[in-house]
Design an enzyme around this catalytic site. Structure first.
Site, PDB file in Angstrom:
ATOM      1  N   PRO A 123       8.895  -1.450   8.139  1.00 60.15           N
ATOM      2  CA  PRO A 123      10.137  -1.660   7.408  1.00 60.15           C
ATOM      3  C   PRO A 123      10.570  -0.471   6.555  1.00 60.15           C
ATOM      4  CG  PRO A 123       8.366  -2.946   6.421  1.00 60.15           C
ATOM      5  CD  PRO A 123       7.834  -2.372   7.702  1.00 60.15           C
ATOM      6  N   ASN A 124      11.854  -0.283   6.543  1.00 61.34           N
ATOM      7  CA  ASN A 124      12.572   0.709   5.741  1.00 61.34           C
ATOM      8  C   ASN A 124      12.385   2.149   6.195  1.00 61.34           C
ATOM      9  OD1 ASN A 124      13.777  -1.185   3.908  1.00 61.34           O
ATOM     10  ND2 ASN A 124      11.736  -1.439   3.025  1.00 61.34           N
ATOM     11  N   ARG A 163      16.292   7.517   1.840  1.00 59.36           N
ATOM     12  CA  ARG A 163      15.540   6.621   0.963  1.00 59.36           C
ATOM     13  C   ARG A 163      14.530   7.413   0.133  1.00 59.36           C
ATOM     14  NH1 ARG A 163      10.415   3.122   2.593  1.00 59.36           N
ATOM     15  NH2 ARG A 163      10.134   2.031   0.627  1.00 59.36           N
ATOM     16  N   TYR A 212       9.530  10.242  -0.039  1.00 60.92           N
ATOM     17  CA  TYR A 212       9.334  10.175   1.409  1.00 60.92           C
ATOM     18  C   TYR A 212       9.831  11.411   2.161  1.00 60.92           C
ATOM     19  CZ  TYR A 212       8.404   5.343   0.233  1.00 60.92           C
ATOM     20  OH  TYR A 212       7.876   4.202  -0.328  1.00 60.92           O
ATOM     21  N   ASN A 243       2.660   3.404  11.051  1.00 59.67           N
ATOM     22  CA  ASN A 243       3.058   3.437   9.650  1.00 59.67           C
ATOM     23  C   ASN A 243       3.591   2.044   9.317  1.00 59.67           C
ATOM     24  OD1 ASN A 243       4.240   3.698   7.146  1.00 59.67           O
ATOM     25  ND2 ASN A 243       4.994   5.765   7.526  1.00 59.67           N
ATOM     26  N   ALA A 258       5.539  -1.195   3.839  1.00 56.02           N
ATOM     27  CA  ALA A 258       5.071  -2.190   2.868  1.00 56.02           C
ATOM     28  C   ALA A 258       4.237  -3.301   3.498  1.00 56.02           C
ATOM     29  CB  ALA A 258       6.261  -2.789   2.124  1.00 56.02           C
ATOM     30  N   HIS A 312       0.389  -3.901   2.692  1.00 54.11           N
ATOM     31  CA  HIS A 312      -0.169  -4.713   1.605  1.00 54.11           C
ATOM     32  C   HIS A 312      -0.017  -6.209   1.841  1.00 54.11           C
ATOM     33  CE1 HIS A 312       0.909  -0.796   0.046  1.00 54.11           C
ATOM     34  NE2 HIS A 312       2.176  -1.127   0.081  1.00 54.11           N
ATOM     35  N   ASP A 368      -4.037  -9.094  12.530  1.00 51.01           N
ATOM     36  CA  ASP A 368      -4.609  -9.929  13.580  1.00 51.01           C
ATOM     37  C   ASP A 368      -4.153  -9.485  14.966  1.00 51.01           C
ATOM     38  OD1 ASP A 368      -6.015 -11.405  11.726  1.00 51.01           O
ATOM     39  OD2 ASP A 368      -4.670 -13.142  11.793  1.00 51.01           O
ATOM     40  N   GLU A 411      -3.713   4.659  10.843  1.00 43.37           N
ATOM     41  CA  GLU A 411      -2.749   4.215   9.829  1.00 43.37           C
ATOM     42  C   GLU A 411      -2.231   5.466   9.119  1.00 43.37           C
ATOM     43  OE1 GLU A 411      -2.525   1.714   5.624  1.00 43.37           O
ATOM     44  OE2 GLU A 411      -4.387   1.691   6.783  1.00 43.37           O
ATOM     45  N   HIS A 414       0.798   7.152   6.323  1.00 43.73           N
ATOM     46  CA  HIS A 414       1.822   6.954   5.285  1.00 43.73           C
ATOM     47  C   HIS A 414       2.329   8.318   4.840  1.00 43.73           C
ATOM     48  CE1 HIS A 414       1.102   2.672   4.892  1.00 43.73           C
ATOM     49  NE2 HIS A 414      -0.169   2.974   5.076  1.00 43.73           N
ATOM     50  N   LEU A 415       3.626   8.418   4.669  1.00 43.36           N
ATOM     51  CA  LEU A 415       4.241   9.670   4.242  1.00 43.36           C
ATOM     52  C   LEU A 415       3.784  10.080   2.848  1.00 43.36           C
ATOM     53  CD1 LEU A 415       7.706   8.690   5.607  1.00 43.36           C
ATOM     54  CD2 LEU A 415       6.476  10.732   6.330  1.00 43.36           C
ATOM     55  N   SER A 416       3.696   9.118   1.957  1.00 40.27           N
ATOM     56  CA  SER A 416       3.286   9.400   0.580  1.00 40.27           C
ATOM     57  C   SER A 416       1.801   9.099   0.403  1.00 40.27           C
ATOM     58  CB  SER A 416       4.101   8.557  -0.407  1.00 40.27           C
ATOM     59  OG  SER A 416       3.766   7.178  -0.280  1.00 40.27           O
ATOM     60  N   ARG A 475       0.272   6.210  -6.304  1.00 42.66           N
ATOM     61  CA  ARG A 475       1.448   5.415  -6.660  1.00 42.66           C
ATOM     62  C   ARG A 475       1.025   4.122  -7.345  1.00 42.66           C
ATOM     63  NH1 ARG A 475       5.343   5.041  -1.812  1.00 42.66           N
ATOM     64  NH2 ARG A 475       6.751   4.464  -3.497  1.00 42.66           N
ATOM     65  N   ARG A 477       0.025  -0.637  -4.198  1.00 40.62           N
ATOM     66  CA  ARG A 477       0.087   0.136  -2.957  1.00 40.62           C
ATOM     67  C   ARG A 477      -1.287   0.651  -2.519  1.00 40.62           C
ATOM     68  NH1 ARG A 477       5.474   0.964  -1.771  1.00 40.62           N
ATOM     69  NH2 ARG A 477       6.865   0.921  -3.564  1.00 40.62           N
TER      70      ARG A 477
END
Length: 150
Positions: A10-11, A18, A23, A75, A78, A81, A88, A99, A101-103, A108, A112
């Site tokens: 998402p996002n 954003r 990001y 990626n 959110a 979490h 599953d 896995e 993540h950009l940040s 943070r 997170r």
């Protein structure tokens, strides 16, 4: 030649606009195009998929098994979490994944720091921005080559 899937949650469709201070300014389309080119240079194919909907991401993970995908770069945004359901799905298909993540999520907010994926992933990359996708593809390529040699 291995089949890879780049899966974004998402996002991430809003990359470039954003919170660029968190990001980066690179758009998802540019990241995907770069990754497709890099995958080809490494001798693999790459399919890209992004969704804001949890069930669509689950469906795509399940489809990856039917499609013969050898490795997933994920990626979760959110959903990192919150989504036991996506976790599953990964456990059900048993496709290795990284896995990403950009940040640096550990630098943070505390919420997170928790992931439903890190403990079942082959590896995790945090905080390298768009370059992290390149690193993940290179690592995925090495992983599948090593697996073939065993």
């Amino acid at each position: 030649m291995s089949k890879f899937l780049l899966l974004n949650g998402p996002n991430l469709n809003l990359l470039g606009s954003r919170e660029p201070e968190v990001y980066g300014a690179t758009q998802l389309d540019d990241i995907e195009a770069n990754c497709i080119e890099l995958a080809e240079e490494l001798g693999h194919t790459l399919d890209c998929y992004q969704s804001n909907a949890e069930h669509e991401l689950i469906d795509r993970v399940q489809k990856a098994a039917k499609d013969g995908v050898d490795f997933i770069i994920f990626n979760p945004g959110a959903y990192r979490h919150t989504s036991i359901a996506i976790r599953d799905a990964f456990l059900a298909v048993d496709i290795p994944f990284i896995e990403i993540h950009l940040s640096n999520t550990f630098a943070r907010e505390e919420f997170r720091h928790n992931s439903y994926f890190s403990d079942i992933a082959v590896s995790c990359l945090f905080g390298f921005g768009a370059f992290g996708y390149d690193l993940a593809l290179i690592a995925a390529s090495e992983y599948v080559v090593d697996a073939e040699e065993e």
